[in-house]
Design an enzyme around this catalytic site. Sequence first.
Site, mmCIF file in Angstrom:
data_model
loop_
_atom_site.group_PDB
_atom_site.id
_atom_site.type_symbol
_atom_site.label_atom_id
_atom_site.label_comp_id
_atom_site.label_asym_id
_atom_site.label_seq_id
_atom_site.Cartn_x
_atom_site.Cartn_y
_atom_site.Cartn_z
ATOM 1 N N ARG A 74 0.835 -1.215 0.000
ATOM 2 C CA ARG A 74 0.000 0.000 0.000
ATOM 3 C C ARG A 74 0.868 1.263 0.000
ATOM 4 N NH1 ARG A 74 -2.114 1.765 4.358
ATOM 5 N NH2 ARG A 74 -2.530 -0.271 5.286
ATOM 6 N N TYR A 127 -17.038 16.156 -16.402
ATOM 7 C CA TYR A 127 -17.485 14.759 -16.306
ATOM 8 C C TYR A 127 -18.596 14.641 -15.253
ATOM 9 C CZ TYR A 127 -17.038 9.709 -15.743
ATOM 10 O OH TYR A 127 -17.277 8.368 -15.683
ATOM 11 N N LYS A 217 -9.509 5.451 -19.934
ATOM 12 C CA LYS A 217 -9.886 5.818 -21.293
ATOM 13 C C LYS A 217 -8.705 5.589 -22.252
ATOM 14 C CE LYS A 217 -13.444 6.779 -18.886
ATOM 15 N NZ LYS A 217 -13.764 8.067 -18.308
#
Length: 411
Positions: A74, A127, A217
């Site tokens: 992490r 968005y 994307k």
Amino acid sequence: MELSASALANFKSYASLRTKAVHAGRSQFASLGVHAPPIDLSTTYPFTDLNEAGASLDHLVEGHASAPNPVYARLYNPTTARFEEALAELEDAEAAVAYSSGMAALTAVLLAVSAEAKHVVAVRPIYGTSDHLLNSGLLPIESTWTTADTIAGAIRPDTGLVMIETPANPTMKLVDIRACVQQAGDIPVLVDSTFATPVLQQPLKQGAAMVLHSATKYLGGHGDVIAGVVATSEAWAARLRQIRIVTGALLHPLAAYLLHRGLPTLPLRVRAAQESAQELVQRLKSYPSIKRVYHPGLEADEADLLRRQMNGSGTMLAFDIEGGYEAAASVLRHVKMMTPAVSLGSVDTLIQHPAGLTHRVVSKEGLAEGGISDGLIRLSVGLEDVDDIWYDLVQAIDAAIEQTRPLKIRV
Ligand SMILES: *Cc1c(COP(=O)(O)O)cnc(C)c1O
């Protein structure tokens, strides 16, 4: 002409983006003796000396990019770090920090801002989920919506961020980054540059403090990874890493591997799809029942900004069809090759309806402010032959018009 050894060693300073995309984030490969990015799936890392491991942990928790011992995944992962290094190179940034999604990346930026300031100024349209996140009250920030030329007036003593998206989703409206940076004064500007990719636009060079990508994307490019990334200064990156460590919105190394694998073809994919998009825009402009076509730089008043700010108009387009929601829904029902789906930037052409899907969570005023009508259809142009995309599109448009005009008299 022969290049000197130092020029070769320093090729990054003059290499074109197309070359950088192939080699970025691969500088350690020779010393590692590998050709493809190694995938490190360790969740924990053995230590030999407790004091050294403790010092590494302190170092990472302070937000540094790496440490002699990663301690726990992490805190650091080398596969993810290589993708970050590559993306930073493509954006000409000091650093990049990757997350499990674009929204996780935006959340991290907003949390980092909220540590010192509570107010964000944002320009519509952005968005749909970003709009919702800023409006929802879920995070300890308050937001004010403005237009690009009224940012200065919306800034308060507790403003910590100005957020813009360009080209904006879904109408492809361009926002002048330099003008926004000027209006923002000392306040850092975040640019969501997902639609442009570093191939077409590098917001940091225009004065932005941070650039955000939904790597889901174009960066991923094949429709198989959800990811987000922020490219920025080392100082902001340190804060963003700290947030990532405590909130855990990590980019998994397998996802980072896929993203890094896709980068070398990014410039080629964007250029090829852009060529098709420009052709489709020209054909749609004069097609019956199409009221308006949206594509960066298409409006005369945007042409100059497009030239100043971008290296091309991109691969996204939208159009408004006569007959509103019914006609738009019918087009989506009739497509045969294109994929009726949200998202963008994949190898295949994706077609969707913003008001009904991606911008569903946006308020009525928000939709109106953003120019998102019921008949608006958005296309993410893929890598198919442009004539095949056109054929599929017009047969669907024709069928929709036929269907939504049942009383048309035939002779
Ligand atoms: C998809 C998208 C996002 C959100 O990214 P996710 O990876 O889906 O979380 C943010 N901004 C833009 C412009 C997007 O297209």
